[in-house]
Motif scaffolding. Structure first.
Motif, PDB file in Angstrom:
ATOM      1  N   SER A   1      -8.795 -48.699  22.461  1.00 42.00           N
ATOM      2  CA  SER A   1      -8.889 -48.979  23.897  1.00 42.00           C
ATOM      3  C   SER A   1      -7.659 -49.735  24.381  1.00 42.00           C
ATOM      4  CB  SER A   1     -10.153 -49.780  24.204  1.00 42.00           C
ATOM      5  OG  SER A   1     -11.301 -49.040  23.897  1.00 42.00           O
TER       6      SER A   1
ATOM      7  N   ALA B   1      -4.505 -47.550  24.251  1.00 42.46           N
ATOM      8  CA  ALA B   1      -4.438 -46.643  25.397  1.00 42.46           C
ATOM      9  C   ALA B   1      -3.944 -47.386  26.641  1.00 42.46           C
ATOM     10  CB  ALA B   1      -5.815 -46.023  25.648  1.00 42.46           C
ATOM     11  N   GLU B   2      -4.424 -48.613  26.811  1.00 41.86           N
ATOM     12  CA  GLU B   2      -4.015 -49.421  27.964  1.00 41.86           C
ATOM     13  C   GLU B   2      -2.524 -49.730  27.912  1.00 41.86           C
ATOM     14  OE1 GLU B   2      -4.861 -53.940  29.661  1.00 41.86           O
ATOM     15  OE2 GLU B   2      -6.263 -53.016  28.255  1.00 41.86           O
TER      16      GLU B   2
ATOM     17  N   GLY C   1      -0.406 -46.528  28.534  1.00 38.15           N
ATOM     18  CA  GLY C   1      -0.566 -45.862  29.817  1.00 38.15           C
ATOM     19  C   GLY C   1      -1.303 -44.544  29.719  1.00 38.15           C
ATOM     20  N   LEU C   2      -1.826 -44.239  28.532  1.00 43.27           N
ATOM     21  CA  LEU C   2      -2.605 -43.018  28.331  1.00 43.27           C
ATOM     22  C   LEU C   2      -4.081 -43.313  28.516  1.00 43.27           C
ATOM     23  CD1 LEU C   2      -0.874 -41.802  25.054  1.00 43.27           C
ATOM     24  CD2 LEU C   2      -0.609 -40.738  27.303  1.00 43.27           C
ATOM     25  N   THR C   3      -4.868 -42.291  28.767  1.00 42.65           N
ATOM     26  CA  THR C   3      -6.316 -42.475  28.738  1.00 42.65           C
ATOM     27  C   THR C   3      -6.753 -42.547  27.287  1.00 42.65           C
ATOM     28  OG1 THR C   3      -6.808 -40.105  28.673  1.00 42.65           O
ATOM     29  CG2 THR C   3      -6.566 -41.134  30.871  1.00 42.65           C
ATOM     30  N   ARG C   4      -7.905 -43.156  27.057  1.00 45.66           N
ATOM     31  CA  ARG C   4      -8.418 -43.254  25.687  1.00 45.66           C
ATOM     32  C   ARG C   4      -8.602 -41.870  25.070  1.00 45.66           C
ATOM     33  NH1 ARG C   4     -11.638 -46.964  22.563  1.00 45.66           N
ATOM     34  NH2 ARG C   4     -13.028 -45.831  21.160  1.00 45.66           N
ATOM     35  N   ALA C   5      -9.123 -40.927  25.868  1.00 44.20           N
ATOM     36  CA  ALA C   5      -9.373 -39.568  25.374  1.00 44.20           C
ATOM     37  C   ALA C   5      -8.063 -38.889  24.982  1.00 44.20           C
ATOM     38  CB  ALA C   5     -10.112 -38.747  26.426  1.00 44.20           C
ATOM     39  N   ALA C   6      -7.007 -39.089  25.812  1.00 48.95           N
ATOM     40  CA  ALA C   6      -5.715 -38.465  25.518  1.00 48.95           C
ATOM     41  C   ALA C   6      -5.111 -39.032  24.232  1.00 48.95           C
ATOM     42  CB  ALA C   6      -4.758 -38.671  26.686  1.00 48.95           C
TER      43      ALA C   6
ATOM     44  N   GLN D   1      -6.746 -40.395  21.721  1.00 47.38           N
ATOM     45  CA  GLN D   1      -7.532 -39.924  20.578  1.00 47.38           C
ATOM     46  C   GLN D   1      -7.183 -38.481  20.224  1.00 47.38           C
ATOM     47  OE1 GLN D   1     -11.460 -40.884  22.138  1.00 47.38           O
ATOM     48  NE2 GLN D   1     -11.687 -42.496  20.603  1.00 47.38           N
ATOM     49  N   LYS D   2      -6.890 -37.666  21.217  1.00 48.80           N
ATOM     50  CA  LYS D   2      -6.493 -36.275  20.974  1.00 48.80           C
ATOM     51  C   LYS D   2      -5.185 -36.226  20.195  1.00 48.80           C
ATOM     52  CE  LYS D   2      -5.716 -31.881  23.401  1.00 48.80           C
ATOM     53  NZ  LYS D   2      -5.685 -31.213  24.719  1.00 48.80           N
TER      54      LYS D   2
END
Length: 470
Positions: free
Chosen positions: A439, A442-443, A446-451, A453-454
């Motif tokens: 988390s 990602a912060e 600047g990416l989303t958590r989902a991005a 993780q991908k």
């Protein structure tokens, strides 16, 4: 026979003196105490260690079996032999069920009495020795995964042992990769709560809207999807220890409820009108500057002072450079064992290079470097030249991009390799800096958590490899 302490309890004073004389002649080093009043016997056991007790069953003030239970409540390792003039199978069975080691009848046969006392003393000696051995093993085991003999590490060991003897709330502070989780586990393993649960909670890894329910529990119907009661982690950790990792990242609303638990030792599950008492020791850890977070109002000052009863600081790898050769040796043996490889070792020049490097990721980063070197080095001795080509943990790559190789790859392939190399190095460094906290990573990125993780799945990067588990 080593000196042992025997207590004889009987309401007949003449019998007490006769038994004491008889046993003193047979067991020369036996320290014998007699009591005709059960209350005096209880007081003696509370104040002094007793190895073996002979108790009369029929006494006017208290039944012998009731006295047996009271003595066991004071010292559950005390060995007890019951005495009675009314011998029967039923009484013997009842005495054994109540915790007695043996049972003898009056009038005493000297041979039977001496054998019973001798065996009772031997049983207690073996029992006490076993307990001491177990305590010594427990004392060593919590430090099994710690490596280091430097001054800062010795101070950390001392702090762990000292803190473990108390039940105070503990705040463990240190950078990512310095062993905060291991420190928490060691404190619990050495504490009086060690036989009860230790629950580790990575606070930022739990979505904010679920964290309150996870910690404090909820009642059925408290919110959409609450199909059954859930006790919560505080209840599950009752009589044990709850370790809240990265306490500095929890929302202020949760901080308020946590403060109440620390103040009142009680929780209120979501959807419940009643509170419930809990007996839980809190160990919190963080790599954040909580004082700065207090200034920007993202961390409660009163919670900080509640948590900061005892503080332990885990040293950075830069502060314990003299331990790096020991750590390299430890991790090398560990990896060779895990992968079933022949023994390998680092050349002196390679060790010197690693000692001199900056280590922003601390011990975890060093572990990853050693792991990669051992894995990819085909030789028994790992050299500095090979180290440089395998040091992927600070953003460099095991494999050079196509445009840096002697043989130039086609543009498209070289570009893909360069992007892949950059991405892997970037995400690796990102997770090192955030201690495997997806988390927060990602912060920061600047990416989303989902991005994020991908990307991690695409490059087979696992966040748990970067968590604080030194």
């Amino acid at each position: 026979m080593q000196t042992a302490r025997l207590l004889i309890v009987d309401d007949e004073k003449d019998l007490l003196q006769g038994l004491k004389r008889m046993l003193s002649r047979e067991f020369k080093q036996l320290d014998i105490h007699t009591r005709h009043d059960p209350a005096d016997a209880l007081a003696l056991v509370r104040e002094n260690p007793i190895d073996l007790a002979l108790l009369d069953i029929q006494m006017p003030r208290i039944h012998g079996l009731d006295l047996l239970k009271k003595l066991n409540a004071i010292d559950r390792h005390l060995t007890v032999i019951m005495m009675t003039g009314y011998g029967s199978i039923e009484v013997a069975v009842q005495a054994m069920k109540s915790g007695a080691y043996d049972f003898i009848t009056k009038p005493f046969d000297k041979t039977i009495l001496f054998r019973a006392v001798g065996k009772g003393l031997e049983h207690n000696h073996l029992l006490r020795e076993n307990i001491k051995l177990r305590e010594r093993i427990c004392e060593k085991e919590p430090f099994a995964n710690f490596v280091g003999q430097s001054g800062p590490m010795q101070r950390l060991y001392h702090g762990i042992r000292t803190t473990a003897r108390t039940d105070y709330t503990v705040l463990i502070r240190g950078e990512s990769g310095t062993g905060k989780e291991l420190t928490a586990r060691a404190i619990h393993s050495l504490s009086k709560r060690r036989d009860n649960p230790l629950l580790m909670v990575n606070c930022p890894a739990i979505p904010e809207h679920l964290l309150e329910s996870e910690l404090f529990g909820h009642r059925k119907g408290a919110f959409t999807g609450a199909h059954r009661d859930q006790p919560g982690l505080f209840v599950e950790a009752d009589k044990g220890t709850l370790c809240l990792d990265e306490i500095g990242d929890i929302p202020v609303a949760i901080q308020t409820k946590l403060l109440r638990v620390l103040q009142e030792q009680e929780i209120k599950p979501l959807g419940s009108a009643k509170t419930r008492s809990v007996d839980v020791r809190i160990i919190a850890s963080t790599n954040r500057n909580l004082e700065e977070k207090i200034k920007d109002h993202s961390f409660r000052e009163d919670l900080f002072y509640r948590l900061n009863v005892v503080t332990l600081q885990t040293p950075t790898l830069g502060e314990i450079r003299e331990d790096i050769p020991l750590l390299i040796n430890h991790f090398t043996r560990q990896v060779c064992c895990e992968l079933e490889l022949p023994e390998k070792h680092f050349a002196l020049e390679a060790v010197e290079e690693l000692v001199g490097r900056p280590w922003p990721g601390n011990v975890r980063e060093l572990q990853n470097v050693v792991r990669g070197a051992v894995l990819f080095c085909p030789d028994e001795t790992i050299t500095p030249g090979y180290l440089r080509s395998t040091h992927a943990d600070t953003g460099s790559s095991i494999q050079q991009p196509g445009w840096q190789k002697e043989t130039i790859e086609p543009y498209k392939e070289a570009k893909e390799m360069a992007i892949s190399s950059f991405t892997r190095g970037y995400v690796t460094r990102l997770l090192q800096e955030t201690g495997g906290n997806v988390s927060r990573a990602a912060e920061v990125s600047g990416l989303t958590r989902a991005a994020l993780q991908k990307i991690m799945r695409r490059h087979a990067i696992v966040s748990s490899d970067f968590r604080d588990d030194r």
